[in-house]
Design a protein around this motif. Structure first.
Motif, short mmCIF file in Angstrom:
data_model
loop_
_atom_site.label_atom_id
_atom_site.label_comp_id
_atom_site.label_asym_id
_atom_site.label_seq_id
_atom_site.Cartn_x
_atom_site.Cartn_y
_atom_site.Cartn_z
N ILE A 116 0.03 -5.90 6.13
CA ILE A 116 -0.61 -4.60 5.96
C ILE A 116 -0.02 -3.92 4.73
O ILE A 116 1.17 -4.01 4.45
CB ILE A 116 -0.38 -3.73 7.22
N ALA A 117 -0.90 -3.25 3.99
CA ALA A 117 -0.45 -2.55 2.79
C ALA A 117 0.65 -1.56 3.12
O ALA A 117 0.53 -0.78 4.07
CB ALA A 117 -1.64 -1.84 2.14
N ASP A 118 1.71 -1.59 2.35
CA ASP A 118 2.85 -0.69 2.56
C ASP A 118 3.14 0.01 1.23
O ASP A 118 3.92 -0.48 0.41
CB ASP A 118 4.07 -1.49 3.03
N PRO A 119 2.49 1.16 0.98
CA PRO A 119 2.66 1.82 -0.32
C PRO A 119 4.09 2.24 -0.60
O PRO A 119 4.54 2.14 -1.75
CB PRO A 119 1.72 3.03 -0.23
N VAL A 120 4.82 2.69 0.41
CA VAL A 120 6.22 3.09 0.19
C VAL A 120 7.04 1.87 -0.22
O VAL A 120 7.84 1.92 -1.16
CB VAL A 120 6.80 3.76 1.45
N GLY A 121 6.84 0.75 0.50
CA GLY A 121 7.55 -0.48 0.15
C GLY A 121 7.18 -0.96 -1.24
O GLY A 121 8.05 -1.42 -2.00
N ASP A 122 5.89 -0.86 -1.61
CA ASP A 122 5.46 -1.28 -2.94
C ASP A 122 6.14 -0.44 -4.02
O ASP A 122 6.59 -0.96 -5.05
CB ASP A 122 3.94 -1.14 -3.07
N ALA A 123 6.21 0.88 -3.78
CA ALA A 123 6.84 1.76 -4.76
C ALA A 123 8.33 1.45 -4.90
O ALA A 123 8.87 1.42 -6.01
CB ALA A 123 6.63 3.22 -4.37
N VAL A 127 4.69 5.86 -7.25
CA VAL A 127 5.42 5.40 -8.43
C VAL A 127 5.34 6.45 -9.54
O VAL A 127 6.33 6.74 -10.22
CB VAL A 127 4.86 4.05 -8.92
N ARG A 128 4.15 7.02 -9.71
CA ARG A 128 3.99 8.07 -10.72
C ARG A 128 4.93 9.24 -10.45
O ARG A 128 5.57 9.77 -11.36
CB ARG A 128 2.54 8.53 -10.73
#
Length: 487
Positions: free
Chosen positions: A160-167, A277-278
């Motif tokens: 599952i997409a994990d935006p916090v982990g990706d950042a 990230v931005r």
């Protein structure tokens, strides 16, 4: 924007005093939800937007409810007032909503619901808010189904997409160091200093800096009024908080190109990851503006990384200085490699940067023997601690509470804990480690998390480690929560 050849739909007569702009050459667009989002992003009331555009507040309300069109003339006013890209603003969302709704309705749960393409188009055109609500609900449903499927298959839902982990991975793979941002910020910091400070520099850019009360700020700490070229800052913020918010604004505007290039250079799974990230890069740049690399690195080394001293020298907070210390990775001029973490009282991690290889579990609770989790009992005090991992690695840590919010008796205060950790061989560069010539105190034996720690004698353990069988306690109960069979 393509010009439609069909005649403009009949308009309902406006109440007396409504001065709706008209443009017979272009088809009117109904972009109510987008205009409402824009207004909220800008931190404007309907009254304020109406004054900027030269129309009445009631007409703004009608536009936001899709009861009035957004004509070409009004699009031009919006673009001029708020310095927007008109091509993006004028893009019609109806086709996109219709396409996404059609895709959603292919889900088997809608199998018995027969909606024609005309009906779908009508929902997208006439009720874009309803369309957005349906898409969000379906998206949430899909994510829950994926999570359940992952648990059933024993994967833990890792796909599952994990935006916090990706950042976090984005920052970690670059070791939290961005040379282009540091170089540009260092040059700009010199320019700001020569100009006479942040406020004077902003004035020369045509931006007026104003400090406003909370009722004017409407819940915002910082708001950029692009129409009137004003930067509004909450007047209840402390001096270092004000300076930080101004620096973040400068980062978003003066270094927009550099930040955008870094974000565009990476492929993110979700828009949220890109936004995180931005935000992280803007905060990084703000820190680099307030604490320019060369000057800050030399001061940190000369003052033994005394965070309170550095905070006073650069007009920053304890957390801002601690965070900046993790970014000193310029080749040939590296600082001490630090691990930085921020948690709340429940142990939830809200910020983490690793520059020293400190073992830390991405999931599950941390070790309760680490003072990071105990420092809430001594707010404002710096607690130093030597740490030893089960494999013998030794580290030195300092932990302290930090606060955010407040500024008034009815404004909530959030208390968190931060820790800086370095490898034992770098500890002598920190004033907190030990007095000169004194032996280091015994290290506290800790683990990443109970499930990965094999210290059988630990009385603070919450659960047994993976792969170890526990003994029955029918006849003997040890002091530790569990007794283990020999492996």
């Amino acid at each position: 924007m393509p010009v439609a050849h069909s005649s403009e739909p009949k308009r309902t007569a406006l109440p007396k005093g409504e001065d709706a702009p008209r443009d017979n050459a272009a088809r009117p667009l109904y972009l109510g939800p987008r205009i409402k989002r824009l207004r909220r992003e800008l931190g404007l009331t309907q009254q304020a937007m109406a004054e900027d555009l030269g129309i009445s507040p009631s007409y703004v309300a009608l536009i936001e409810r899709n009861q009035r069109p957004l004509t070409a003339d009004l699009l031009l006013r919006l673009a001029r007032s708020y310095k927007l890209d008109m091509s993006e603003l004028a893009a019609d969302e109806r086709d996109d909503y219709a396409r996404r709704l059609s895709g959603m309705l292919k889900d088997p749960i809608f199998a018995e619901i027969d909606l024609t393409s005309l009906e779908i188009s009508d929902i997208a055109t006439s009720f874009p808010g309803v369309a957005e609500a349906m898409l969000r609900l379906h998206g949430a449903y899909i994510r829950e189904q994926q999570a359940l499927a992952g648990l059933r298959e024993g994967t833990g839902g890792d796909s599952i997409a994990d935006p916090v982990g990706d950042a976090r991975r984005f920052m970690s793979t670059r070791r939290n160091h961005f040379p282009t941002l540091d170089a540009r910020a260092e040059s700009l910091a010199d320019e700001i200093a020569r100009t006479g400070g942040q406020q004077e520099w902003l004035r020369k850019q045509g931006v007026r800096l104003r400090f406003m009360p909370a009722d004017v700020m409407m819940g915002a700490l910082r708001r950029y009024d692009r129409h009137n070229e004003q930067l509004l800052i909450d007047d209840a913020l402390k001096a270092e908080q004000r300076q930080w918010q101004i620096a973040v604004h400068i980062a978003y505007t003066a270094l927009r190109t550099e930040i955008s290039a870094l974000v565009r250079g990476e492929s993110f799974a979700t828009p949220t990851a890109a936004q995180l990230v931005r935000r992280a890069l803007a905060a990084y740049t703000a820190g680099a503006l307030l604490m320019p690399y060369d000057k800050f690195a030399r001061a940190a080394q000369a003052r033994g990384h005394d965070i309170d001293v550095l905070a006073g020298m650069f007009g920053a907070s304890f957390e801002q200085v601690a965070h900046r210390l993790t970014t000193l990775g310029r080749p040939g001029h590296e600082g001490v490699p630090f691990f930085f973490i921020r948690v709340d009282a429940a142990g939830n991690v809200s910020k983490r940067f690793d520059g020293t290889g400190f073992p830390f579990a991405a999931h599950g609770g941390g070790c309760p023997l680490w003072t990071l989790h105990q420092v809430f009992r001594w707010p404002g005090q710096i607690l130093p601690q030597w740490l030893e991992m089960p494999d013998g690695q030794r580290f030195f840590s300092i932990a302290r509470t930090v606060t955010s919010g407040g500024g008034g008796h009815d404004r909530p205060v959030t208390i968190r804990a931060v820790a800086l950790v370095c490898a034992a061989e770098h500890a002598d560069k920190l004033v907190y480690a030990r007095p000169e010539g004194m032996p280091a105190p015994p290290a506290t034996p800790i683990g990443m998390t109970c499930r990965l720690c094999n210290r059988a004698e630990c009385t603070a353990r919450s659960e047994p480690p993976l792969g170890r069988d526990i003994l029955p306690e029918d006849y003997r109960r040890v002091a530790a929560p569990f007794a283990f069979a020999e492996s």
